[in-house]
Design an enzyme around this catalytic site. Structure first.
Site: not given
Length: 430
Positions: A262, A277, A349, A391
């Site tokens: 991404r 991230r 998340e 994560r």
């Protein structure tokens, strides 16, 4: 993609659903284009009938020696041929315009989705576990002494730039162990079929799941036109693209462990420290394909599959329903699972499970036929993280940290680590 027939039948309901997602009313514009397109198609069909009738009479006029009628009919055939081509081209242009509008509009939310503007309006529906109480100041994953030898951001930046990481030694093995543990759980306990799928896909696959055309800037494209998948949702969901499947084929439940890519467009300045991230990361994805009446229950099932991974790892979490302003483009309802991160002293998340209804199926033309029925229906699709591996690694490291810089591993990972139970303060498995 939205059903144009449903918009025709109830334009006010369509506009009301879009309004919940902050989109201005669109039904009038859409139906005006649709009406014009259909009128041109009807006119083209009428012109075709006139041409066919004239064509039949050309021979008769010639046989009778009626040259004037022959020439008139021949000219009429040519005129109608040109008229048909013109009308069909106009209808094609308006069809493309209508398709572009429908492709760019987000899915309609379920009626029970809370309305809201952003993540602050999400609603908690479940909570599990108790965050650990340390008698020292908890550190973020990249600050823990035992992690530092195996988590190298400087070398990764030298190789690839910002938002990449080089894992090695014990940390790399724990990362691999987590992915293996997730796959084993989903296949042996949750009934999912494991798939090893490509990470390079064509435009059609990205269009089918909604990454294109609206979110092209969020993904990476190769020089020869392939796209690097942002998640294996793209490949797993497109397994049924263009298919007409039988009722007894459903439900289909898939899982895959893959690299994901991404660009993180628009996220500048967010989570720049550590590996929360990244441009390249790994995920164990879940995808379900169901009959329409089964998809809502399937969302709850998928959510429990993801929650179960965290419970086995003894990681405290909470599950929230995303409000209309925070939901993803293709979702009708989304459950976000947020794991406790002691280093940040908050929940973050780690999984997002969504039901998309027939939104993706219409884009992919994925249909099924009920036994004894002639008319096919679109399938419903769902996707969810089961879980984001990086994560999850962060959560395991932060929740297992000790005052001396070592990390205690969850019991379920011991077999995947050769019986080792911790990472020492100098970064070794022991």
């Amino acid at each position: 993609m939205h059903d144009i027939r449903a918009i025709r039948e109830n334009p006010s309901a369509f506009d009301a659903a879009l309004a919940k997602r902050g989109v201005a009313p669109m039904s009038s514009e859409i139906l005006a284009i649709d009406e014009s397109r259909r009128a041109k198609i009807t006119a083209a069909e009428a012109a075709l009938a006139d041409r066919n009738a004239a064509s039949k009479n050309v021979g008769a006029a010639k046989a009778k020696g009626d040259d004037a009628e022959f020439e008139r009919l021949r000219a009429l055939v040519a005129e109608k041929k040109a008229e048909i081509a013109d009308l069909e081209e106009q209808a094609k242009v308006e069809d493309a315009k209508l398709n572009d509008i429908l492709m760019a509009l987000p899915n309609s939310p379920h009626d029970d989705v809370p309305e809201g503007a952003d993540e602050n309006d999400n609603v908690e529906i479940h909570k599990w576990g108790t965050p650990p109480a340390f008698d020292f100041d908890a550190k973020e994953h990249f600050e823990i002494t035992g992690v530092m030898p195996g988590m190298d951001f400087e070398t990764a930046a030298k190789l690839s730039g910002a938002r990449f990481v080089l894992l090695s030694g014990a940390i790399a093995r724990i990362h691999r162990a987590l992915a293996q543990f997730m796959l084993d759980t989903h296949t042996s306990e949750n009934g999912l079929t494991e798939v090893n799928a490509p990470v390079l896909v064509r435009d059609e696959a990205m269009l089918g799941t909604g990454q294109l055309p609206k979110f092209a800037e969020d993904s990476y494209q190769t020089t020869n036109g392939w796209w690097l998948v942002p998640t294996s949702e793209v490949t797993l969901t497109n397994i049924v693209a263009g298919s007409m499947i039988s009722e007894d084929y459903l439900p289909r439940r898939y899982t895959a462990h893959s690299l994901c890519f991404r660009s993180e467009a628009g996220s500048a300045g967010r989570d720049t420290s550590g590996m929360l991230r990244q441009h390249q990361f790994e995920k164990v994805e879940m995808v379900s394909v169901t009959k329409p009446e089964d998809s809502r229950a399937e969302l709850d099932r998928m959510t429990k599959c993801a929650e179960g991974i965290l419970e086995k790892l003894n990681l405290a979490y909470r599950t929230v329903v995303l409000c209309t302003g925070d939901m993803g483009f293709g979702a009708q309802r989304t459950h976000d699972i947020e794991v406790w991160l002691p280093g940040q002293n908050t929940y973050r998340e780690i999984s997002s499970c969504s039901v998309c209804g027939d939104f993706q199926a219409r884009r992919m033309n994925a249909r099924f036929k009920r036994e004894g029925e002639k008319k096919p229906e679109f399938v419903h699709t769902l996707n969810g993280s089961g879980l984001a591996v990086g994560r999850c690694l962060i959560a395991v490291l932060e929740n297992g940290q000790n005052a001396d810089g070592s990390i205690t591993m969850p019991d379920v990972l011991h077999p995947y680590l050769g019986g080792k139970t911790q990472v020492t303060a100098d970064g070794q498995l022991a």
